[in-house]
Design a protein around this motif. Structure first.
Motif, PDB file in Angstrom:
ATOM      1  N   GLY A 148       0.835  -1.194   0.000  1.00 54.42           N
ATOM      2  CA  GLY A 148       0.000   0.000   0.000  1.00 54.42           C
ATOM      3  C   GLY A 148       0.869   1.243   0.000  1.00 54.42           C
ATOM      4  N   GLY A 149       0.360   2.319  -0.579  1.00 55.58           N
ATOM      5  CA  GLY A 149       1.116   3.566  -0.615  1.00 55.58           C
ATOM      6  C   GLY A 149       2.221   3.575  -1.653  1.00 55.58           C
ATOM      7  N   HIS A 150       2.207   2.621  -2.583  1.00 58.21           N
ATOM      8  CA  HIS A 150       3.204   2.563  -3.654  1.00 58.21           C
ATOM      9  C   HIS A 150       2.523   2.709  -5.013  1.00 58.21           C
ATOM     10  CE1 HIS A 150       5.875   1.146  -0.545  1.00 58.21           C
ATOM     11  NE2 HIS A 150       6.875   1.107  -1.404  1.00 58.21           N
ATOM     12  N   VAL A 151       3.275   3.159  -5.979  1.00 54.51           N
ATOM     13  CA  VAL A 151       2.818   3.247  -7.358  1.00 54.51           C
ATOM     14  C   VAL A 151       3.806   2.475  -8.225  1.00 54.51           C
ATOM     15  CG1 VAL A 151       1.598   5.440  -7.112  1.00 54.51           C
ATOM     16  CG2 VAL A 151       4.027   5.440  -7.694  1.00 54.51           C
ATOM     17  N   TYR A 152       3.390   2.190  -9.454  1.00 55.22           N
ATOM     18  CA  TYR A 152       4.262   1.456 -10.362  1.00 55.22           C
ATOM     19  C   TYR A 152       4.040   1.936 -11.780  1.00 55.22           C
ATOM     20  CZ  TYR A 152       0.065  -1.369 -11.146  1.00 55.22           C
ATOM     21  OH  TYR A 152      -1.207  -1.788 -11.429  1.00 55.22           O
ATOM     22  N   ALA A 153       4.988   1.636 -12.631  1.00 54.23           N
ATOM     23  CA  ALA A 153       4.890   1.921 -14.063  1.00 54.23           C
ATOM     24  C   ALA A 153       5.432   0.713 -14.813  1.00 54.23           C
ATOM     25  CB  ALA A 153       5.689   3.168 -14.421  1.00 54.23           C
ATOM     26  N   VAL A 154       4.832   0.424 -15.943  1.00 55.28           N
ATOM     27  CA  VAL A 154       5.200  -0.723 -16.771  1.00 55.28           C
ATOM     28  C   VAL A 154       5.886  -0.223 -18.031  1.00 55.28           C
ATOM     29  CG1 VAL A 154       4.307  -2.746 -17.984  1.00 55.28           C
ATOM     30  CG2 VAL A 154       3.215  -1.991 -15.865  1.00 55.28           C
ATOM     31  N   SER A 155       6.974  -0.893 -18.421  1.00 56.46           N
ATOM     32  CA  SER A 155       7.689  -0.521 -19.643  1.00 56.46           C
ATOM     33  C   SER A 155       8.358  -1.766 -20.225  1.00 56.46           C
ATOM     34  CB  SER A 155       8.741   0.556 -19.336  1.00 56.46           C
ATOM     35  OG  SER A 155       9.713   0.045 -18.433  1.00 56.46           O
ATOM     36  N   ASP A 156       9.187  -1.566 -21.263  1.00 59.23           N
ATOM     37  CA  ASP A 156       9.929  -2.651 -21.917  1.00 59.23           C
ATOM     38  C   ASP A 156       9.027  -3.825 -22.285  1.00 59.23           C
ATOM     39  OD1 ASP A 156      12.332  -1.404 -21.984  1.00 59.23           O
ATOM     40  OD2 ASP A 156      13.215  -2.501 -20.311  1.00 59.23           O
ATOM     41  N   VAL A 157       7.947  -3.511 -22.967  1.00 58.77           N
ATOM     42  CA  VAL A 157       7.008  -4.532 -23.423  1.00 58.77           C
ATOM     43  C   VAL A 157       7.402  -4.884 -24.853  1.00 58.77           C
ATOM     44  CG1 VAL A 157       4.576  -5.047 -23.876  1.00 58.77           C
ATOM     45  CG2 VAL A 157       5.209  -3.597 -21.935  1.00 58.77           C
ATOM     46  N   HIS A 158       7.970  -6.073 -25.033  1.00 59.63           N
ATOM     47  CA  HIS A 158       8.459  -6.477 -26.353  1.00 59.63           C
ATOM     48  C   HIS A 158       7.472  -7.345 -27.111  1.00 59.63           C
ATOM     49  CE1 HIS A 158      12.263  -4.678 -25.395  1.00 59.63           C
ATOM     50  NE2 HIS A 158      12.332  -5.398 -24.280  1.00 59.63           N
ATOM     51  N   THR A 159       6.490  -7.883 -26.414  1.00 59.51           N
ATOM     52  CA  THR A 159       5.448  -8.713 -27.007  1.00 59.51           C
ATOM     53  C   THR A 159       4.149  -8.360 -26.289  1.00 59.51           C
ATOM     54  OG1 THR A 159       4.837 -11.007 -27.524  1.00 59.51           O
ATOM     55  CG2 THR A 159       5.906 -10.625 -25.413  1.00 59.51           C
ATOM     56  N   PRO A 160       2.999  -8.486 -26.923  1.00 61.48           N
ATOM     57  CA  PRO A 160       1.760  -8.143 -26.215  1.00 61.48           C
ATOM     58  C   PRO A 160       1.716  -8.802 -24.839  1.00 61.48           C
ATOM     59  CG  PRO A 160       1.288  -8.635 -28.507  1.00 61.48           C
ATOM     60  CD  PRO A 160       2.743  -8.966 -28.285  1.00 61.48           C
ATOM     61  N   THR A 161       1.341  -8.013 -23.848  1.00 61.52           N
ATOM     62  CA  THR A 161       1.430  -8.448 -22.456  1.00 61.52           C
ATOM     63  C   THR A 161       0.137  -8.153 -21.710  1.00 61.52           C
ATOM     64  OG1 THR A 161       3.818  -8.148 -22.433  1.00 61.52           O
ATOM     65  CG2 THR A 161       2.722  -8.079 -20.303  1.00 61.52           C
TER      66      THR A 161
END
Length: 172
Positions: A148-161
């Motif tokens: 809780g109290g954290h955020v995230y970001a997604v990157s480096d997607v090389h194939t549909p995920t």
């Protein structure tokens, strides 16, 4: 849980592993869960496919969380019963080359599980420095506990995920 309607063993096993991870790391910080059961990946993928097929419009391809369909209800209900919490399910559907903006669920804890594909996830406290955030590469079948109290970001997607986010609400 009712003895008249027991969960399939693979679903019960996945719920038990997630619950143990949450119970162990809930007050300590993030954790990566490597499940040893290939069936867990198949379960996640199966739930994702059924949710996608049951939706008349499909699930949009974007990094933003989209509420999961009714097929994930057995999973969220079972995990909620074990943890004594309300559990909500979301999907992140990212195309190859896709990424997400900063995502968080406020003070609620969450787990991110990769149902299909792979990606990099950066995780940091809401009030922390995004540039100093560690990042992890998640592959199919792996799960990340997000405190809780954290955020995230997604990157480096090389194939549909496809990521499934299980958000753990307040204690019942």
């Amino acid at each position: 849980m009712s003895e008249k309607n027991p969960l399939p063993p693979v679903l019960q096993s996945f719920v038990d592993e997630l619950a143990l991870c949450v119970a162990t790391h809930g007050d300590k910080g993030s954790a990566l869960l490597w499940t040893e059961a290939d069936e867990h990946l198949l379960l996640l993928y199966h739930v994702w496919l059924l949710d996608r097929m049951s939706s008349m419009h499909g699930v949009p391809v974007s990094g933003a969380p989209v509420a999961a369909g009714s097929e994930s209800a057995r999973l969220t209900t079972a995990l909620g019963q074990v943890l004594g919490r309300a559990v909500r399910a979301y999907y992140h559907v990212l195309p190859a080359g896709g990424a997400s903006e900063r995502i968080g669920f406020g003070d609620d804890e969450a787990t991110l599980s990769v149902a299909e594909g792979a990606c990099r996830v950066r995780l940091w406290p809401i009030t922390g420095d995004e540039q100093a955030a560690p990042d992890l590469r998640l592959r199919e079948g792996q799960s990340l506990f997000v405190p809780g109290g954290h955020v995230y970001a997604v990157s480096d997607v090389h194939t549909p995920t496809v990521l499934m986010a299980l958000v753990l609400g307040e204690q019942n």
